[in-house]
Scaffold this motif. Structure first.
Motif, PDB file in Angstrom:
ATOM      1  N   GLY A   1      -8.294  17.181 -12.907  1.00  0.00           N
ATOM      2  CA  GLY A   1      -6.914  17.290 -12.701  1.00  0.00           C
ATOM      3  C   GLY A   1      -6.550  16.978 -11.699  1.00  0.00           C
ATOM      4  N   ALA A   2      -7.926  16.582 -10.193  1.00  0.00           N
ATOM      5  CA  ALA A   2      -7.855  15.820  -8.729  1.00  0.00           C
ATOM      6  C   ALA A   2      -6.303  15.608  -8.817  1.00  0.00           C
ATOM      7  N   THR A   3      -5.531  15.845  -7.591  1.00  0.00           N
ATOM      8  CA  THR A   3      -4.095  15.042  -6.955  1.00  0.00           C
ATOM      9  C   THR A   3      -5.617  13.172  -6.670  1.00  0.00           C
ATOM     10  N   LEU A   4      -4.860  12.634  -7.454  1.00  0.00           N
ATOM     11  CA  LEU A   4      -5.106  11.038  -7.242  1.00  0.00           C
ATOM     12  C   LEU A   4      -4.954  10.242  -6.641  1.00  0.00           C
ATOM     13  N   TYR A   5      -5.168   9.557  -5.452  1.00  0.00           N
ATOM     14  CA  TYR A   5      -4.930   9.127  -3.819  1.00  0.00           C
ATOM     15  C   TYR A   5      -5.184   7.374  -3.534  1.00  0.00           C
ATOM     16  N   VAL A   6      -4.346   6.491  -3.498  1.00  0.00           N
ATOM     17  CA  VAL A   6      -4.697   5.418  -2.732  1.00  0.00           C
ATOM     18  C   VAL A   6      -5.400   5.084  -1.833  1.00  0.00           C
ATOM     19  N   PRO A   7      -7.162   4.985  -1.319  1.00  0.00           N
ATOM     20  CA  PRO A   7      -7.040   4.506  -0.153  1.00  0.00           C
ATOM     21  C   PRO A   7      -6.559   3.010   0.677  1.00  0.00           C
ATOM     22  N   GLY A   8      -6.114   3.420   1.397  1.00  0.00           N
ATOM     23  CA  GLY A   8      -5.198   3.153   2.559  1.00  0.00           C
ATOM     24  C   GLY A   8      -3.674   2.740   2.641  1.00  0.00           C
ATOM     25  N   SER A   9      -3.354   3.393   1.673  1.00  0.00           N
ATOM     26  CA  SER A   9      -2.226   2.773   1.379  1.00  0.00           C
ATOM     27  C   SER A   9      -0.844   3.819   2.216  1.00  0.00           C
ATOM     28  N   ASN A  10      -1.808   4.679   3.194  1.00  0.00           N
ATOM     29  CA  ASN A  10      -0.740   5.277   4.644  1.00  0.00           C
ATOM     30  C   ASN A  10      -0.473   3.848   5.738  1.00  0.00           C
ATOM     31  N   LYS A  11      -1.245   2.863   5.701  1.00  0.00           N
ATOM     32  CA  LYS A  11      -0.863   1.439   6.255  1.00  0.00           C
ATOM     33  C   LYS A  11       0.138   0.905   5.149  1.00  0.00           C
ATOM     34  N   TRP A  12       1.078   1.370   4.357  1.00  0.00           N
ATOM     35  CA  TRP A  12       2.725   0.990   3.950  1.00  0.00           C
ATOM     36  C   TRP A  12       3.498   1.527   4.140  1.00  0.00           C
ATOM     37  N   GLN A  13       4.240   0.428   4.549  1.00  0.00           N
ATOM     38  CA  GLN A  13       5.723   0.451   5.110  1.00  0.00           C
ATOM     39  C   GLN A  13       6.806   0.373   4.449  1.00  0.00           C
ATOM     40  N   ARG A  14       6.503   0.028   3.255  1.00  0.00           N
ATOM     41  CA  ARG A  14       7.936  -0.474   2.465  1.00  0.00           C
ATOM     42  C   ARG A  14       7.650  -0.509   1.220  1.00  0.00           C
ATOM     43  N   ARG A  15       7.793  -0.387   0.049  1.00  0.00           N
ATOM     44  CA  ARG A  15       8.295  -0.594  -1.322  1.00  0.00           C
ATOM     45  C   ARG A  15       7.561  -2.181  -1.943  1.00  0.00           C
ATOM     46  N   SER A  16       7.281  -3.085  -0.876  1.00  0.00           N
ATOM     47  CA  SER A  16       7.299  -3.949  -1.642  1.00  0.00           C
ATOM     48  C   SER A  16       5.391  -4.092  -0.878  1.00  0.00           C
ATOM     49  N   ASP A  17       4.490  -3.634  -0.405  1.00  0.00           N
ATOM     50  CA  ASP A  17       3.171  -2.862   0.470  1.00  0.00           C
ATOM     51  C   ASP A  17       2.748  -2.341  -0.669  1.00  0.00           C
ATOM     52  N   ILE A  18       3.622  -1.814  -2.042  1.00  0.00           N
ATOM     53  CA  ILE A  18       2.751  -1.151  -2.889  1.00  0.00           C
ATOM     54  C   ILE A  18       2.265  -2.344  -3.531  1.00  0.00           C
ATOM     55  N   SER A  19       0.244  -2.067  -3.675  1.00  0.00           N
ATOM     56  CA  SER A  19      -0.556  -2.914  -4.034  1.00  0.00           C
ATOM     57  C   SER A  19      -0.335  -3.102  -6.195  1.00  0.00           C
ATOM     58  N   LYS A  20       0.127  -4.424  -6.719  1.00  0.00           N
ATOM     59  CA  LYS A  20      -0.182  -4.365  -7.907  1.00  0.00           C
ATOM     60  C   LYS A  20      -1.514  -3.710  -8.732  1.00  0.00           C
ATOM     61  N   ASN A  21      -2.096  -3.453  -8.454  1.00  0.00           N
ATOM     62  CA  ASN A  21      -3.320  -3.070  -8.753  1.00  0.00           C
ATOM     63  C   ASN A  21      -3.324  -1.726  -8.508  1.00  0.00           C
ATOM     64  N   ALA A  22      -2.509  -1.069  -7.365  1.00  0.00           N
ATOM     65  CA  ALA A  22      -2.323   0.492  -7.217  1.00  0.00           C
ATOM     66  C   ALA A  22      -3.046   1.692  -8.864  1.00  0.00           C
ATOM     67  N   LYS A  23      -3.000   1.366  -9.404  1.00  0.00           N
ATOM     68  CA  LYS A  23      -3.466   2.116 -10.470  1.00  0.00           C
ATOM     69  C   LYS A  23      -4.787   2.431 -10.675  1.00  0.00           C
ATOM     70  N   THR A  24      -5.784   1.546 -10.708  1.00  0.00           N
ATOM     71  CA  THR A  24      -7.104   1.062 -10.725  1.00  0.00           C
ATOM     72  C   THR A  24      -7.928   1.632  -9.776  1.00  0.00           C
ATOM     73  N   ASN A  25      -7.370   1.411  -8.267  1.00  0.00           N
ATOM     74  CA  ASN A  25      -7.779   1.930  -7.003  1.00  0.00           C
ATOM     75  C   ASN A  25      -7.815   3.641  -6.845  1.00  0.00           C
ATOM     76  N   LEU A  26      -7.214   4.377  -7.973  1.00  0.00           N
ATOM     77  CA  LEU A  26      -6.685   5.515  -7.466  1.00  0.00           C
ATOM     78  C   LEU A  26      -8.420   6.323  -7.385  1.00  0.00           C
ATOM     79  N   LYS A  27      -8.024   7.593  -5.877  1.00  0.00           N
ATOM     80  CA  LYS A  27      -9.596   7.864  -5.789  1.00  0.00           C
ATOM     81  C   LYS A  27      -9.096   9.770  -5.802  1.00  0.00           C
ATOM     82  N   PRO A  28      -9.478  10.337  -6.554  1.00  0.00           N
ATOM     83  CA  PRO A  28      -9.448  11.894  -6.632  1.00  0.00           C
ATOM     84  C   PRO A  28      -9.693  12.735  -5.078  1.00  0.00           C
ATOM     85  N   PHE A  29      -8.756  13.569  -4.514  1.00  0.00           N
ATOM     86  CA  PHE A  29      -9.382  14.350  -3.773  1.00  0.00           C
ATOM     87  C   PHE A  29     -10.317  15.878  -4.313  1.00  0.00           C
ATOM     88  N   GLU A  30     -11.447  16.201  -4.028  1.00  0.00           N
ATOM     89  CA  GLU A  30     -11.635  17.135  -4.355  1.00  0.00           C
ATOM     90  C   GLU A  30     -12.112  17.974  -3.791  1.00  0.00           C
TER      91      GLU A  30
END
Length: 286
Positions: free
Chosen positions: A148-177
C-alpha cells in the motif's frame, strides 16, 4: 557524515525538480519501533473513547486505520520537530511556516485507494503557481507497492489547475517505496493517493506531518485541541509553528512594511521591519 550531507543536497534538488524525495534512515530501528508501538496504543485509546478511526469519505473500507491529533502526545511532538524534517520544510516553505496537521494512516491487508488529490488543492483554489503546503511522511514500516505504498503521478507537480489533471493519471501512478525509519517529503502540488494493500499479513504504517505557508488557516485548531498542560510545555518555536501566539499572519508585514519616508529610499526601512519582527517574537514569549 559527508554522505548524509550529500543525501540532503540531492533531496533538495529532487524536490525542486519533481516535488518529492526520499531520505533514508532518519531515525533508527529502535526509535521507529517505539513510535509504531505508541501509535497503536494511541489508536486503541481513540477507539475506546469512541473516536472514528475509519472515515468512509476517505477510505473504501475499514482496513485503513486513521489516527488524528497526534500532537497530543510527546513522542509525536518530538518527531514533527526533527531537525531533518524541519530542514526540508524550511528549504521548501521558507523560515516561516505553520504545522497544520499530524495524522496517521495504517493500511492493513485489504485496504484500497482513496481519491487522487494534491494536498495543496484541498486548502487553496487553483491556479497553484507556487508551493504553499507540504508533507513529511514518516515510514514506520517498510513501504512498498504490495503493502500500500503511497502512489503519485510523476510530473504532476507542474499541474496548476484541475483541468491539467491527466485523463490517464490512474495508469501513470508510481509508488513511493522506502524502508522503515525513512521519510518521504512531498510538496503540496504532487498529486497522489494511498495504495492498496494486497498482502495477507503486512501492515503499512505512515505518519503524515502537514506544514503550510503561514497565511493558510490550519486544518486543526490547536488552541482548542491541545490541553493547557501541553500548551504550557511547548517551546516558543513550537508555539509559533502551531499558531498559538497572540500575533497571526504577520509574515509579509515583517519582511516588507516600512515607514513611508524610508519606503522609497535606496536604503532604509529596516527599523520598522525590525520592530515588527520584535513584536512577533514578543507575542510568543511567556
Amino acid at each position: 557524515m559527508g554522505s548524509v550531507g550529500e543525501t540532503i543536497l540531492d533531496a533538495q534538488e529532487r524536490m525542486k525538480r519533481e516535488g518529492w524525495c526520499v531520505i533514508p534512515d532518519v531515525i533508527g530501528p529502535e526509535h521507529t519501533q517505539k513510535v509504531l508501538d505508541e501509535l497503536w496504543s494511541v489508536a486503541g485509546s481513540a477507539s475506546q473513547r469512541g473516536e472514528d478511526t475509519f472515515l468512509p469519505f476517505l477510505d473504501p473500507n475499514a482496513s485503513n486505520v486513521r489516527v488524528f491529533y497526534l500532537l497530543e502526545h510527546a513522542i509525536f511532538r518530538e518527531l514533527i520537530q526533527h531537525p531533518t524534517a524541519l530542514h526540508m520544510v524550511k528549504s521548501v516553505l521558507g523560515q516561516q511556516f505553520l504545522i497544520s496537521n499530524f495524522t496517521a494512516n495504517v493500511a492493513r491487508p485489504g485496504s484500497k485507494s482513496m481519491g487522487l488529490h494534491s494536498d495543496q488543492s484541498l486548502v487553496t483554489p487553483d491556479p497553484w503557481t507556487r508551493v504553499e503546503a507540504m508533507s513529511v511522511v514518516w515510514c514506520l514500516t517498510d513501504v512498498y507497492f504490495e503493502n500500500g505504498a503511497t502512489l503519485y503521478v510523476p510530473g504532476s507537480n507542474k499541474w496548476q489547475r484541475r483541468s491539467d489533471i491527466s485523463k490517464n493519471a490512474k495508469t501513470n501512478l508510481k509508488p513511493f517505496e522506502a524502508k522503515a525509519g525513512s521519510i518521504v517529503v512531498m510538496d503540496g502540488t504532487v498529486w497522489h493517493t494511498s495504495g492498496a494493500n494486497v498482502t495477507k499479513d503486512q501492515d503499512r504504517a505512515l505518519l503524515f506531518a502537514y506544514y503550510t505557508a503561514p497565511h493558510l488557516r490550519q486544518q486543526v485548531n490547536w488552541t482548542r485541541k491541545l490541553s493547557k498542560e501541553v500548551q504550557e510545555s511547548l517551546s516558543p518555536e513550537m508555539e509559533e509553528w502551531l499558531g498559538l501566539g497572540v500575533a497571526a499572519n504577520l509574515g509579509e508585514a515583517i519582511l516588507h512594511l516600512k515607514y513611508l519616508d524610508d519606503q522609497f529610499a535606496e536604503e532604509g526601512g529596516s527599523s520598522n521591519a525590525n520592530t515588527a519582527a520584535a513584536f512577533a517574537k514578543s507575542s510568543h514569549s511567556r
